[in-house]
Design a protein around this motif. Structure first.
Motif, short mmCIF file in Angstrom:
data_model
loop_
_atom_site.label_atom_id
_atom_site.label_comp_id
_atom_site.label_asym_id
_atom_site.label_seq_id
_atom_site.Cartn_x
_atom_site.Cartn_y
_atom_site.Cartn_z
N SER A 69 0.89 -1.15 0.08
CA SER A 69 -0.16 0.08 -0.04
C SER A 69 0.83 1.14 -0.16
O SER A 69 2.12 0.97 0.26
N ARG A 70 0.22 2.54 -0.04
CA ARG A 70 1.19 3.62 -0.20
C ARG A 70 0.37 4.85 0.43
O ARG A 70 -0.83 4.98 0.24
N PHE A 71 1.03 5.76 0.91
CA PHE A 71 0.58 7.27 1.14
C PHE A 71 1.06 7.97 0.18
O PHE A 71 2.21 7.82 -0.26
N ASN A 72 0.32 8.75 -0.69
CA ASN A 72 0.77 9.80 -1.69
C ASN A 72 0.45 11.19 -1.14
O ASN A 72 -0.74 11.40 -0.98
N CYS A 73 1.39 11.97 -0.99
CA CYS A 73 1.08 13.48 -0.41
C CYS A 73 1.45 14.30 -1.45
O CYS A 73 2.58 14.41 -1.86
N SER A 100 5.73 10.12 -1.70
CA SER A 100 5.18 8.85 -1.45
C SER A 100 5.82 8.04 -0.49
O SER A 100 7.04 8.00 -0.48
N GLN A 101 4.77 7.51 0.48
CA GLN A 101 5.40 6.56 1.39
C GLN A 101 4.84 5.24 1.13
O GLN A 101 3.73 4.73 1.24
N PRO A 102 5.69 4.28 0.79
CA PRO A 102 5.40 2.97 0.62
C PRO A 102 5.44 2.23 1.80
O PRO A 102 5.93 2.23 2.71
N TRP A 103 4.28 1.05 1.93
CA TRP A 103 4.02 0.22 3.02
C TRP A 103 3.86 -1.37 2.49
O TRP A 103 3.42 -1.34 1.59
N VAL A 104 4.49 -1.93 3.28
CA VAL A 104 3.98 -3.36 3.26
C VAL A 104 3.41 -3.97 4.54
O VAL A 104 4.26 -4.09 5.53
N ILE A 105 2.13 -4.18 4.54
CA ILE A 105 1.44 -4.54 5.80
C ILE A 105 1.50 -6.14 6.16
O ILE A 105 1.29 -6.88 5.19
N VAL A 106 2.12 -6.44 7.11
CA VAL A 106 2.23 -7.92 7.54
C VAL A 106 1.69 -8.35 8.75
O VAL A 106 1.35 -7.48 9.69
N LYS A 107 1.63 -9.40 8.68
CA LYS A 107 0.92 -9.79 10.28
C LYS A 107 1.69 -9.90 11.50
O LYS A 107 2.95 -10.07 11.40
#
Length: 343
Positions: free
Chosen positions: A317-321, A336-343
């Motif tokens: 996912s990501r945030f775009n500002c 942009s801040q990229p994310w990888v959401i993990v458990k």
């Protein structure tokens, strides 16, 4: 407005205007093809449209090494500077993309996976084709040995074992490129655009520049272990939206604070401290992919906390500002801040 606030405002504007290096943009492509997965492909006609726009609107398309070396040195680049890159060295880069780029006389970079080439995978170029393109001016650089998720540890693998394995992957890939092509540019395009704090630290330790797939412009203040690129294939190949990105600028950022790009924190958040002056804080807008508008909390005159209003799905996912530029009409600052959401 008090004198103190007025002084701070004027100082911030003067500081921002004094920054020596202008923004630049890196474009990322994969396939130039009409028969392969649309999500990572662009047709030859649309690719030609992209290059025609760059040429007709006086963009300076320069080699990636020239762009990065100039920014690292804090020197000025011409306005509207762009570098073109391809990931994975697919055969259609040789068959479709290269002839089009040659017509425009535009330099470009191909990020390769040496182990896949050595194994003779039929969907990627061999060293002979890469040497041919390099002789014509293409820059060949590192995309890891075989396109693994570099930040992921094997089951039971310690931090030390992971670090040794990934160090070997990066350096052996670099050595193969040097042996076959003669190029030794220490640029690593992260497979899948994924990286975490540990991987960034290792890349820095090895003297490499790390390049992602999150959108945004870059400047001399950018973090050279996580440089952005604008994807320009698939959904992102539409020229009307690409034009906005080509004309974007990098925010002047003093500090980013977040737990990690690969994180269990959900919803994630990041704190951004800006060198103010280039935009109105009231016009900053941030969006969460697949969710909508992010929550903004200005904790001081120059620092904002950006967070998702709800939990994100597992995976990327990501945030775009963005914010309109005060100085450059029709141009937006973009981060942009990229994310990888993990458990």
């Amino acid at each position: 407005m008090t004198f103190k606030k007025l002084f701070h405002c004027v100082f911030s504007i003067l500081f921002w205007l004094s920054l020596p290096a202008k923004s630049a943009v890196i474009l990322q492509y994969h396939h130039v093809s009409e028969t392969l997965p649309a999500v990572t492909s662009i047709s030859a006609n649309t690719f030609t449209e992209h290059l025609s726009y760059l040429q007709q609107h006086d963009f300076k398309v320069i080699p990636l090494n020239e762009l990065l070396t100039t920014l690292q040195a804090g020197q000025s680049l011409p306005d509207k500077t762009v570098a073109i890159t391809f990931d994975d060295a697919y055969n259609n880069n040789y068959e479709q993309a290269a002839p089009i780029l040659e017509k425009f006389n535009f330099p470009y970079t191909i990020f390769v996976n040496p182990k896949l080439i050595d194994e003779g995978k039929r969907y990627v170029m061999g060293w002979d084709k890469l040497r041919e393109l390099a002789k014509k001016g293409a820059l060949i650089s590192n995309h890891s040995a075989q396109h693994d998720y570099l930040h992921k540890k094997y089951e039971g693998e310690s931090d030390t074992q992971w670090q040794s394995r990934i160090k070997q992957d990066i350096l052996s890939s670099q050595q193969r490129i040097k042996e076959e092509i003669g190029h030794d540019y220490k640029y690593l395009a992260y497979p899948y655009g994924e990286f975490n704090n540990q991987l960034q630290a290792l890349v820095k330790e090895l003297g490499f520049i790390g390049i992602g797939q999150h959108s945004g412009a870059l400047n001399a203040e950018s973090d050279f272990s996580r440089l952005p690129r604008f994807p320009a294939s698939g959904f992102y190949s539409k020229l009307d939206t690409l034009i906005t990105k080509l004309n974007s600028r990098a925010f002047s950022i003093k500090e980013l604070v977040y737990t990690d790009s690969v994180t269990q924190q959900n919803p994630p958040q990041i704190s951004i401290t800006f060198n103010m002056g280039g935009f109105h804080k009231s016009q900053l807008a941030c969006y969460v992919s697949g969710v909508g508008q992010a929550k903004l909390d200005w904790t001081s005159d120059d620092t904002v906390t950006v967070s998702s209003p709800k939990k994100l799905s597992q995976g990327r996912s990501r945030f775009n500002c963005t914010a309109p530029s005060k100085q450059y009409k029709g141009s937006y600052y973009w981060f942009s801040q990229p994310w990888v959401i993990v458990k």
